[in-house]
Design a protein around this motif. Structure first.
Motif, PDB file in Angstrom:
ATOM      1  N   GLY A 102       0.691  -1.396   0.039  1.00  0.00           N
ATOM      2  CA  GLY A 102      -0.005   0.075  -0.024  1.00  0.00           C
ATOM      3  C   GLY A 102       0.893   1.155   0.025  1.00  0.00           C
ATOM      4  N   GLN A 103       2.031   1.168   0.197  1.00  0.00           N
ATOM      5  CA  GLN A 103       3.027   2.377   0.124  1.00  0.00           C
ATOM      6  C   GLN A 103       3.604   2.480  -1.383  1.00  0.00           C
ATOM      7  OE1 GLN A 103       6.312   2.000   2.794  1.00  0.00           O
ATOM      8  NE2 GLN A 103       7.522   3.787   1.976  1.00  0.00           N
ATOM      9  N   VAL A 104       3.410   3.780  -1.602  1.00  0.00           N
ATOM     10  CA  VAL A 104       3.911   4.210  -3.037  1.00  0.00           C
ATOM     11  C   VAL A 104       5.626   4.085  -2.971  1.00  0.00           C
ATOM     12  CG1 VAL A 104       4.185   6.056  -4.536  1.00  0.00           C
ATOM     13  CG2 VAL A 104       2.302   6.125  -3.238  1.00  0.00           C
ATOM     14  N   PRO A 105       6.051   3.420  -3.835  1.00  0.00           N
ATOM     15  CA  PRO A 105       7.490   3.074  -3.854  1.00  0.00           C
ATOM     16  C   PRO A 105       8.319   4.678  -4.124  1.00  0.00           C
ATOM     17  CG  PRO A 105       6.402   1.506  -5.271  1.00  0.00           C
ATOM     18  CD  PRO A 105       5.350   2.643  -4.787  1.00  0.00           C
ATOM     19  N   LEU A 106       9.241   4.510  -3.194  1.00  0.00           N
ATOM     20  CA  LEU A 106      10.105   5.865  -3.482  1.00  0.00           C
ATOM     21  C   LEU A 106       9.434   7.128  -3.139  1.00  0.00           C
ATOM     22  CD1 LEU A 106      12.594   4.781  -6.216  1.00  0.00           C
ATOM     23  CD2 LEU A 106      12.777   4.323  -3.773  1.00  0.00           C
ATOM     24  N   GLY A 107       8.364   7.102  -2.495  1.00  0.00           N
ATOM     25  CA  GLY A 107       7.436   8.290  -2.295  1.00  0.00           C
ATOM     26  C   GLY A 107       8.003   9.280  -1.763  1.00  0.00           C
ATOM     27  N   GLY A 108       8.988   9.027  -0.673  1.00  0.00           N
ATOM     28  CA  GLY A 108       9.577  10.242   0.186  1.00  0.00           C
ATOM     29  C   GLY A 108      10.731  10.782  -0.514  1.00  0.00           C
ATOM     30  N   VAL A 109      11.396  10.215  -1.521  1.00  0.00           N
ATOM     31  CA  VAL A 109      12.411  10.684  -2.240  1.00  0.00           C
ATOM     32  C   VAL A 109      12.189  11.968  -3.035  1.00  0.00           C
ATOM     33  CG1 VAL A 109      14.503  10.124  -3.787  1.00  0.00           C
ATOM     34  CG2 VAL A 109      13.676   8.711  -2.115  1.00  0.00           C
ATOM     35  N   THR A 110      12.843  13.095  -2.857  1.00  0.00           N
ATOM     36  CA  THR A 110      12.523  14.187  -3.785  1.00  0.00           C
ATOM     37  C   THR A 110      13.848  14.670  -4.602  1.00  0.00           C
ATOM     38  OG1 THR A 110      13.298  15.729  -1.970  1.00  0.00           O
ATOM     39  CG2 THR A 110      11.092  15.168  -2.182  1.00  0.00           C
ATOM     40  N   LYS A 111      13.719  15.181  -5.438  1.00  0.00           N
ATOM     41  CA  LYS A 111      14.977  15.551  -6.331  1.00  0.00           C
ATOM     42  C   LYS A 111      15.549  16.658  -5.746  1.00  0.00           C
ATOM     43  CE  LYS A 111      16.183  17.145 -11.020  1.00  0.00           C
ATOM     44  NZ  LYS A 111      16.057  17.052 -12.305  1.00  0.00           N
ATOM     45  N   GLN A 112      16.932  16.614  -5.736  1.00  0.00           N
ATOM     46  CA  GLN A 112      17.576  17.445  -5.038  1.00  0.00           C
ATOM     47  C   GLN A 112      18.206  18.584  -5.696  1.00  0.00           C
ATOM     48  OE1 GLN A 112      20.834  15.459  -3.325  1.00  0.00           O
ATOM     49  NE2 GLN A 112      19.702  14.184  -1.997  1.00  0.00           N
ATOM     50  N   GLU A 121      25.958  17.031  -4.434  1.00  0.00           N
ATOM     51  CA  GLU A 121      25.741  16.312  -3.353  1.00  0.00           C
ATOM     52  C   GLU A 121      26.063  14.897  -3.973  1.00  0.00           C
ATOM     53  OE1 GLU A 121      22.655  16.107  -0.570  1.00  0.00           O
ATOM     54  OE2 GLU A 121      22.542  18.592  -0.542  1.00  0.00           O
ATOM     55  N   SER A 122      26.431  13.973  -3.222  1.00  0.00           N
ATOM     56  CA  SER A 122      26.800  12.517  -3.805  1.00  0.00           C
ATOM     57  C   SER A 122      25.322  12.007  -4.059  1.00  0.00           C
ATOM     58  CB  SER A 122      27.731  11.668  -2.952  1.00  0.00           C
ATOM     59  OG  SER A 122      26.997  11.565  -1.556  1.00  0.00           O
ATOM     60  N   ALA A 123      25.336  10.842  -4.796  1.00  0.00           N
ATOM     61  CA  ALA A 123      24.491   9.972  -4.807  1.00  0.00           C
ATOM     62  C   ALA A 123      23.651   9.242  -3.461  1.00  0.00           C
ATOM     63  CB  ALA A 123      24.414   8.892  -5.893  1.00  0.00           C
ATOM     64  N   ALA A 124      24.384   8.949  -2.357  1.00  0.00           N
ATOM     65  CA  ALA A 124      24.240   8.441  -1.242  1.00  0.00           C
ATOM     66  C   ALA A 124      23.926   9.820  -0.195  1.00  0.00           C
ATOM     67  CB  ALA A 124      25.439   7.733  -0.770  1.00  0.00           C
ATOM     68  N   GLY A 125      23.587  10.841  -0.742  1.00  0.00           N
ATOM     69  CA  GLY A 125      22.938  11.998  -0.066  1.00  0.00           C
ATOM     70  C   GLY A 125      21.774  11.669   0.872  1.00  0.00           C
ATOM     71  N   ALA A 126      21.156  12.630   1.046  1.00  0.00           N
ATOM     72  CA  ALA A 126      20.037  12.488   1.949  1.00  0.00           C
ATOM     73  C   ALA A 126      18.866  11.404   1.203  1.00  0.00           C
ATOM     74  CB  ALA A 126      18.900  13.783   2.080  1.00  0.00           C
ATOM     75  N   ARG A 127      18.013  10.790   2.338  1.00  0.00           N
ATOM     76  CA  ARG A 127      17.280   9.937   2.024  1.00  0.00           C
ATOM     77  C   ARG A 127      16.096   9.779   2.901  1.00  0.00           C
ATOM     78  NH1 ARG A 127      18.876   5.609  -2.056  1.00  0.00           N
ATOM     79  NH2 ARG A 127      21.214   5.733  -2.107  1.00  0.00           N
ATOM     80  N   SER A 128      15.094   9.333   2.416  1.00  0.00           N
ATOM     81  CA  SER A 128      13.823   9.245   3.176  1.00  0.00           C
ATOM     82  C   SER A 128      14.020   8.296   4.440  1.00  0.00           C
ATOM     83  CB  SER A 128      12.651   9.027   2.425  1.00  0.00           C
ATOM     84  OG  SER A 128      12.692   7.483   2.020  1.00  0.00           O
ATOM     85  N   ALA A 129      13.306   8.856   5.628  1.00  0.00           N
ATOM     86  CA  ALA A 129      13.436   7.972   6.717  1.00  0.00           C
ATOM     87  C   ALA A 129      12.608   6.686   6.496  1.00  0.00           C
ATOM     88  CB  ALA A 129      12.905   8.860   7.938  1.00  0.00           C
ATOM     89  N   LYS A 130      11.764   6.779   5.833  1.00  0.00           N
ATOM     90  CA  LYS A 130      10.857   5.465   5.589  1.00  0.00           C
ATOM     91  C   LYS A 130      11.378   4.635   4.479  1.00  0.00           C
ATOM     92  CE  LYS A 130       5.917   4.820   5.310  1.00  0.00           C
ATOM     93  NZ  LYS A 130       4.599   5.784   4.886  1.00  0.00           N
ATOM     94  N   PRO A 131      11.339   3.127   4.815  1.00  0.00           N
ATOM     95  CA  PRO A 131      12.046   2.520   3.808  1.00  0.00           C
ATOM     96  C   PRO A 131      10.974   2.430   2.544  1.00  0.00           C
ATOM     97  CG  PRO A 131      11.421   1.145   5.753  1.00  0.00           C
ATOM     98  CD  PRO A 131      10.926   2.526   6.080  1.00  0.00           C
ATOM     99  N   ALA A 132      11.631   2.507   1.243  1.00  0.00           N
ATOM    100  CA  ALA A 132      10.767   2.573   0.325  1.00  0.00           C
ATOM    101  C   ALA A 132      10.120   1.359  -0.300  1.00  0.00           C
ATOM    102  CB  ALA A 132      11.654   3.132  -1.176  1.00  0.00           C
TER     103      ALA A 132
END
Length: 136
Positions: A102-112, A121-132
Motif C-alpha cells: 500500500g506504500q508508494v515506492p520511493l514516495g519520500g525521495v525528492t529531487k535535490q 551532493e553525492s548519490a548517497a546523500g539524503a534519503r527518506s526515513a521511511k523504507p521505500a
C-alpha cells in the motif's frame, strides 16, 4: 462419314456434352463465389475480434503478475523458501509484499536542488526515513 442418322446422333451427343460442361462450369463458379463470400466473412470476423483491446491470455509476458503465474500451487518447500526470501519463491513473496504494502515506492525521495556554491551532493546523500519497499 456416315449417314444422316449417325450425324444427328453425333450432334446430339456433342450438345449433351456441351450442356454438361456448361452446368459443371456454372457449378464451379457458384462454389467459388460461395467460397469467396465465406472467406470475406471470416476475415471480417477476424478483424472485428482483433479490434478489441483485450490481449490474449497466452500472449502475456511470463513476468507480468496477472498472467496466471501466481496460480501455480505452492508446495511446502516453496512456502519455506518464500518466507526465507530464497530463490524464485522468495522473489514472488518479495513482489507480493511490494504490491500489497500500500506504500508508494520511493514516495519520500525528492529531487535535490544543487547547492548554492555549485557543489553537487553525492548519490548517497539524503534519503527518506521511511523504507521505500514498504517492508519496514
Amino acid at each position: 462419314m456416315g449417314d444422316a442418322n449417325e450425324e444427328e446422333l453425333e450432334q446430339r451427343r456433342q450438345a449433351i456434352i456441351g450442356e454438361q460442361n456448361r452446368q459443371a462450369a456454372a457449378q464451379r463458379a457458384k462454389e467459388l463465389e460461395d467460397f469467396r463470400k465465406a472467406e470475406e466473412a471470416r476475415k471480417a470476423a477476424e478483424a472485428a475480434s482483433k479490434g478489441n483491446m483485450l490481449a490474449d491470455p497466452e500472449a502475456a509476458a511470463p513476468s507480468w503478475p496477472d498472467d496466471g503465474m501466481q496460480a501455480v500451487p505452492q508446495t511446502g518447500l516453496d512456502k519455506v523458501a518464500g518466507a526465507l526470501g530464497v530463490g524464485h519463491a522468495g522473489d514472488i513473496a518479495f513482489a507480493r509484499n511490494l504490491l500489497n504494502s500500500g506504500q508508494v515506492p520511493l514516495g519520500g525521495v525528492t529531487k535535490q536542488e544543487p547547492a548554492a556554491d555549485g557543489a553537487k551532493e553525492s548519490a548517497a546523500g539524503a534519503r527518506s526515513a521511511k523504507p521505500a519497499l514498504g517492508l519496514g
